[in-house]
Design a protein around this motif. Structure first.
Motif, PDB file in Angstrom:
ATOM      1  N   SER A   3     -15.741  -6.768   0.809  1.00  0.00           N
ATOM      2  CA  SER A   3     -16.277  -7.982   0.184  1.00  0.00           C
ATOM      3  C   SER A   3     -15.329  -9.172   0.254  1.00  0.00           C
ATOM      4  N   ASP A   4     -14.094  -8.974   0.741  1.00  0.00           N
ATOM      5  CA  ASP A   4     -13.111 -10.059   0.775  1.00  0.00           C
ATOM      6  C   ASP A   4     -13.489 -11.125   1.809  1.00  0.00           C
TER       7      ASP A   4
ATOM      8  N   GLN B 246      -5.411  -2.711   2.320  1.00  0.00           N
ATOM      9  CA  GLN B 246      -5.968  -2.942   0.992  1.00  0.00           C
ATOM     10  C   GLN B 246      -7.093  -3.980   0.982  1.00  0.00           C
TER      11      GLN B 246
ATOM     12  N   LEU C 269     -10.765  -5.373   1.174  1.00  0.00           N
ATOM     13  CA  LEU C 269     -12.058  -4.837   0.795  1.00  0.00           C
ATOM     14  C   LEU C 269     -13.149  -5.442   1.672  1.00  0.00           C
TER      15      LEU C 269
ATOM     16  N   ASP D 149       0.810  -1.213   0.000  1.00  0.00           N
ATOM     17  CA  ASP D 149       0.000   0.000   0.000  1.00  0.00           C
ATOM     18  C   ASP D 149       0.846   1.267   0.000  1.00  0.00           C
TER      19      ASP D 149
END
Length: 318
Positions: A250-251, A246, A248, A105
């Motif tokens: 939805s991960d 990093q 998300l 990142d």
């Protein structure tokens, strides 16, 4: 006699080459054993700016090989101590210390300001992250690794193949200096070779070390090497390596470490996966699965298996 008189006497350097070094911007990941050897050589040679990332503090067990530090530095951030020492060595060299790891990142923004990147860290996941970014940006990348009395150093990207072209897969076993032990002279030798490669690239000298691998085995007193200029890049990229920032929403985050190994999971919403539980992994179609472990090896292996089944995967660098 000027500070740089001895190297400027070389016809391939001279005043023009010295001016190139003064304009150079180098990004270094790691101020441990490799960094302790290469950093004074870069600063001493007159590199204009060095941005240094390292999250660790000086420990007494470092001192046998990390010669930048003294007993009075114990407990202090390595990046800060290194910056002070290098500034005392050469005030003309600007050292920018970052007391943090260089993760995926932060690496992209840091790399955008660098003419060359040097990997002197001790995490193989960082090596792949930096190589991937350098390949995309066409930035030269010098990386080394050492364990025990052996190691290797190579020049990648910047027009040469990437680290993944030479090492498309992680080794079967990952070792570290803490676990396997290491001798100081072999670390210093490889760090010095990194510095020589870096200066050669910055000066534009030929032949280039980009596309060159050197191997050093001081247990059997063997030094070897090979060119890999024509090594093809992998047909498919390996697992993507992420930092925690990093992730998300939805991960699907899976921490492969046991509660005893890591009482605090990699993410507050991470699930623990029991041994052999990959076949029972559930998730939405197309959902990215992110694996975390201590070294990256187990996470990489799990990501490869899930990717082979058609799932989007990534490895979380904890």
């Amino acid at each position: 006699m000027s500070r740089y008189d001895r190297q400027m006497r070389l016809p391939e350097i001279g005043p023009e080459g010295q001016a190139r070094l003064a304009r150079a911007r180098v990004l270094v990941a790691g101020a441990g054993g490799l960094g302790a050897a290469l950093l004074p050589l870069l600063a001493g040679a007159g590199v204009g700016r060095i941005t240094l990332y390292d999250p660790d503090t000086v420990d007494e067990s470092n001192l046998h090989r990390q010669t930048l530090y003294r007993m009075s530095d114990l407990g202090r951030p390595k990046a800060q101590v290194a910056a002070e020492t290098l500034a005392a060595l050469n005030p003309e060299c600007r050292i920018v210390p970052r007391c943090a790891p260089l993760l995926s990142d932060s690496a992209a923004a840091a790399l955008a300001e660098a003419d060359l990147v040097i990997d002197a860290a001790d995490r193989v996941t960082a090596t792949y992250v930096l190589s991937d970014l350098c390949l995309t940006a066409n930035t030269p990348f010098i990386s080394a690794a050492v364990t025990g009395r052996a190691g290797h150093v190579g020049g990648f990207c910047g027009g040469a193949p990437s680290y993944r072209a030479v090492f498309p897969e992680l080794p079967p076993v990952l070792t570290s200096c803490d676990a396997a032990g290491v001798m100081g002279p072999v670390v210093a030798t490889l760090g010095a070779l990194q510095a020589q490669m870096a200066l050669t690239v910055l000066l534009g000298l030929a032949p280039s070390p980009l596309g060159q691998m050197l191997t050093l085995d001081l247990a059997s007193w063997r030094i070897g090497g090979f060119r890999f200029d024509t090594a093809p890049e992998p047909d498919t990229a390996g697992p993507e390596i992420l930092a925690a920032s990093q992730l998300l929403p939805s991960d699907l985050v899976i921490d492969l470490r046991s509660c005893d190994e890591a009482p605090v999971p990699a993410s507050p919403r991470a699930q623990r996966l029991p041994e052999g539980g990959l076949s029972e992994l559930q998730g939405a179609p197309g959902q990215r699965v992110v694996f975390a472990c201590a070294t990256g090896l187990r996470a990489w292996r799990a990501a490869e298996k899930v990717r082979a089944a058609g799932r989007l995967t990534a490895v979380l660098a904890t």
